[in-house]
Design an enzyme around this catalytic site. Structure first.
Site, PDB file in Angstrom:
ATOM      1  N   HIS A 245     -21.470 -27.179  -9.016  1.00  0.00           N
ATOM      2  CA  HIS A 245     -21.018 -27.685  -7.771  1.00  0.00           C
ATOM      3  C   HIS A 245     -20.290 -26.294  -6.852  1.00  0.00           C
ATOM      4  O   HIS A 245     -19.515 -25.609  -7.686  1.00  0.00           O
ATOM      5  CB  HIS A 245     -19.774 -28.654  -8.228  1.00  0.00           C
ATOM      6  N   GLU A 308     -24.563 -36.097  -9.191  1.00  0.00           N
ATOM      7  CA  GLU A 308     -25.590 -36.660  -9.150  1.00  0.00           C
ATOM      8  C   GLU A 308     -26.207 -37.074 -10.639  1.00  0.00           C
ATOM      9  O   GLU A 308     -27.204 -38.032 -10.702  1.00  0.00           O
ATOM     10  CB  GLU A 308     -26.648 -35.637  -8.497  1.00  0.00           C
TER      11      GLU A 308
HETATM   12  N1  ACO Z   1     -28.749 -24.816 -12.901  1.00  0.00           N
HETATM   13  C1  ACO Z   1     -28.997 -23.504 -13.318  1.00  0.00           C
HETATM   14  N2  ACO Z   1     -28.447 -22.504 -12.779  1.00  0.00           N
HETATM   15  C2  ACO Z   1     -27.289 -22.995 -11.596  1.00  0.00           C
HETATM   16  C3  ACO Z   1     -26.983 -24.342 -11.492  1.00  0.00           C
HETATM   17  C4  ACO Z   1     -27.711 -25.259 -11.923  1.00  0.00           C
HETATM   18  N3  ACO Z   1     -27.542 -26.324 -11.839  1.00  0.00           N
HETATM   19  N4  ACO Z   1     -25.990 -24.237 -10.459  1.00  0.00           N
HETATM   20  C5  ACO Z   1     -25.691 -22.858 -10.403  1.00  0.00           C
HETATM   21  N5  ACO Z   1     -26.453 -22.104 -11.148  1.00  0.00           N
HETATM   22  C6  ACO Z   1     -26.409 -20.679 -11.096  1.00  0.00           C
HETATM   23  C7  ACO Z   1     -27.218 -20.141  -9.844  1.00  0.00           C
HETATM   24  O1  ACO Z   1     -28.500 -19.730 -10.327  1.00  0.00           O
HETATM   25  C8  ACO Z   1     -26.643 -18.737  -9.602  1.00  0.00           C
HETATM   26  O2  ACO Z   1     -26.738 -17.654 -10.776  1.00  0.00           O
HETATM   27  P1  ACO Z   1     -26.979 -16.154 -10.523  1.00  0.00           P
HETATM   28  O3  ACO Z   1     -25.590 -15.786 -10.192  1.00  0.00           O
HETATM   29  O4  ACO Z   1     -27.407 -15.759 -12.011  1.00  0.00           O
HETATM   30  O5  ACO Z   1     -28.104 -16.066  -9.617  1.00  0.00           O
HETATM   31  C9  ACO Z   1     -25.176 -19.021  -9.926  1.00  0.00           C
HETATM   32  O6  ACO Z   1     -25.111 -20.146 -10.614  1.00  0.00           O
HETATM   33  C10 ACO Z   1     -24.286 -19.514  -8.693  1.00  0.00           C
HETATM   34  O7  ACO Z   1     -25.241 -20.246  -7.757  1.00  0.00           O
HETATM   35  P2  ACO Z   1     -24.834 -20.479  -6.241  1.00  0.00           P
HETATM   36  O8  ACO Z   1     -25.963 -21.394  -5.875  1.00  0.00           O
HETATM   37  O9  ACO Z   1     -24.172 -19.502  -5.572  1.00  0.00           O
HETATM   38  O10 ACO Z   1     -23.562 -21.533  -6.545  1.00  0.00           O
HETATM   39  P3  ACO Z   1     -23.016 -22.652  -5.735  1.00  0.00           P
HETATM   40  O11 ACO Z   1     -21.671 -22.950  -6.507  1.00  0.00           O
HETATM   41  O12 ACO Z   1     -23.332 -22.832  -4.356  1.00  0.00           O
HETATM   42  O13 ACO Z   1     -24.064 -24.052  -6.190  1.00  0.00           O
HETATM   43  C11 ACO Z   1     -25.178 -25.991  -6.207  1.00  0.00           C
HETATM   44  C12 ACO Z   1     -23.880 -25.326  -6.045  1.00  0.00           C
HETATM   45  C13 ACO Z   1     -26.004 -25.678  -5.230  1.00  0.00           C
HETATM   46  C14 ACO Z   1     -24.963 -27.512  -6.065  1.00  0.00           C
HETATM   47  C15 ACO Z   1     -25.645 -25.591  -7.410  1.00  0.00           C
HETATM   48  O14 ACO Z   1     -24.872 -25.707  -8.639  1.00  0.00           O
HETATM   49  C16 ACO Z   1     -26.935 -26.312  -7.903  1.00  0.00           C
HETATM   50  O15 ACO Z   1     -28.132 -25.973  -7.071  1.00  0.00           O
HETATM   51  N6  ACO Z   1     -27.069 -27.470  -8.664  1.00  0.00           N
HETATM   52  C17 ACO Z   1     -28.245 -28.315  -8.931  1.00  0.00           C
HETATM   53  C18 ACO Z   1     -28.807 -29.160  -7.788  1.00  0.00           C
HETATM   54  C19 ACO Z   1     -27.631 -30.308  -7.729  1.00  0.00           C
HETATM   55  O16 ACO Z   1     -27.331 -30.899  -8.609  1.00  0.00           O
HETATM   56  N7  ACO Z   1     -27.101 -30.535  -6.508  1.00  0.00           N
HETATM   57  C20 ACO Z   1     -26.200 -31.813  -6.240  1.00  0.00           C
HETATM   58  C21 ACO Z   1     -24.911 -31.281  -6.133  1.00  0.00           C
HETATM   59  S1  ACO Z   1     -23.458 -32.372  -5.778  1.00  0.00           S
HETATM   60  C22 ACO Z   1     -23.888 -32.815  -4.371  1.00  0.00           C
HETATM   61  O17 ACO Z   1     -23.966 -32.111  -3.481  1.00  0.00           O
HETATM   62  C23 ACO Z   1     -23.509 -34.357  -4.051  1.00  0.00           C
END
Ligand code: ACO
Length: 366
Positions: A245, A308
């Site tokens: 998140h 989720e």
């Molecule tokens: N699985 C694997 N790696 C992840 C995940 C995940 N679920 N979430 C974050 N990361 C990693 C990224 O790959 C990245 O790694 P890196 O630095 O090695 O490249 C790092 O964490 C940061 O990623 P960002 O996208 O910058 O982080 P952010 O905090 O913006 O991400 C997000 C938030 C987009 C929700 C992300 O955690 C994600 O994609 N989760 C999976 C999809 C999901 O569950 N979405 C629902 C969110 S809840 C909602 O909106 C209601």
């Protein structure tokens, strides 16, 4: 420039606060724990709307008004349903909502609350070759959604769905709420603003994640080894749906609220509850494996369970197919979007940030 606008404060709001370090969600002065499972969805919608509409009736009358709006929306969209049914279920709902009047009054807001709840079951039924069921203005909102879907709603499932709608009703300046506020800041009507929110919610990084959570659980069950399956996904650069998140560095409090609802459903004395109980136990095993895989793969970031993951189990348990999960999310979140749109219209200015030009510059003419 803050890529992704991390830590940028873009609005003052009285609606909700997300404490990502403490893991708390506050909605208009109430903690999530106070609201989820205790307040009905209609009461929470009224709480969010309070102060943003002049003619807000009391709780009982407000719930009736939502019921009447469901009937009105059903009558308006009925002639279009056959055209919307071939679209994917989210696009069908969005197209049905796009025909609603684009005003700023309470009647406009109530139609927008009613629309996802009415369109989703109607389109699902048409997709299965069944006739849509008309809403019952006197029923409670969640119970009526399930009745329109399956012909009848058990009180336990209706209460579970109601708790879900309350849990997701608002959540600070998330992507879809921001999109809604940007459109509202132009003084466009509520339908225009809500359509922006709907567009943003659809993506898998926001509200599109719970369907893929079910696909992940099924794939892991088939593979028989959660850790190996999850590690392979990470090795291929995939994200694990239902985890991570932007704001929460600890567990999303909504995950626990929803898990408690699923656990309650699983503890009833029925055959279907036993199935639910074992699905929950399996999901808990996968959750622990995912948290461990993510801890090792991404040690620099605290990636925890988000809303989720247990949304997927809850919506599956109450009878929605996975392709409609984002629709049901929209049915809850639309309340927050409307309140934010009204707040932006009342207190905000046109949202118009700047971009930094990094493209080629024109040749100077000598
Ligand atoms: N699985 C694997 N790696 C992840 C995940 C995940 N679920 N979430 C974050 N990361 C990693 C990224 O790959 C990245 O790694 P890196 O630095 O090695 O490249 C790092 O964490 C940061 O990623 P960002 O996208 O910058 O982080 P952010 O905090 O913006 O991400 C997000 C938030 C987009 C929700 C992300 O955690 C994600 O994609 N989760 C999976 C999809 C999901 O569950 N979405 C629902 C969110 S809840 C909602 O909106 C209601």
């Amino acid at each position: 420039m803050a890529n992704g606008l991390d830590d940028v404060v873009a609005a003052d709001t009285v609606l909700s606060d997300v404490d990502g370090v403490g893991g708390h969600l506050t909605i208009r002065g109430h903690s999530l724990a106070e609201l989820a499972g205790r307040w009905r969805y209609a009461q929470v919608v009224r709480l969010l709307f309070d102060g943003f509409f002049d003619d807000l009736p009391g709780d009982a009358e407000f719930e009736n008004a939502i019921g009447k709006a469901r009937v009105e929306v059903f009558d308006r969209v009925k002639p279009l349903l056959a055209q919307l049914a071939p679209l994917d279920i989210y696009s069908g709902m969005r197209a049905g909502m796009a025909i609603l009047p684009d005003g700023d009054g309470l009647a406009d807001a109530l139609r927008l609350i009613a629309a996802p709840a009415v369109l989703t079951p109607a389109l699902l039924r048409l997709g299965r070759g069944e006739t849509p069921i008309a809403p019952d203005a006197k029923a409670d909102h969640a119970g009526d959604m399930l009745r329109m879907l399956a012909g009848a709603a058990s009180p336990a499932l209706a209460k579970a769905l109601d708790s879900y709608l309350v849990t997701v009703c608002d959540h600070g300046l998330n992507a879809s709420t921001f999109a809604t506020r940007v459109v509202a800041s132009t003084q466009a009507g509520l339908t225009s603003a809500i359509l922006a929110g709907l567009g943003a919610l659809k993506g898998p990084l926001h509200g599109g994640a719970p369907g893929p959570v079910i696909e992940m659980l099924d794939a892991i069950e088939a593979s028989g080894d959660a850790t190996a399956w999850l590690s392979a996904e990470i090795a291929h650069g995939e994200r694990i749906m239902g985890f991570g998140h932007r704001i929460y560095r600890v567990r999303d409090p909504r995950a626990d609220a929803l898990k408690a609802v699923v656990r309650q459903l699983g503890s009833r004395n029925e055959a279907s509850s036993k199935e639910m109980g074992s699905r929950l136990a399996f999901a808990e095993t996968v959750e622990q494996a995912a948290l461990e895989v993510l801890r090792i793969a991404k040690p620099q970031r605290s990636i925890q369970t988000n809303v989720e993951f247990y949304t997927a189990l809850l919506l599956e348990a109450v009878g929605f197919p996975k392709e409609a999960f984002s629709n049901v999310f929209a049915a809850g979140r639309v309340a927050g979007w409307i309140a934010h749109a009204r707040e932006q219209q009342a207190t905000g200015r046109l949202i118009r940030p700047q971009s930094r030009y990094v493209g080629p510059v024109p040749d100077l003419v000598a």
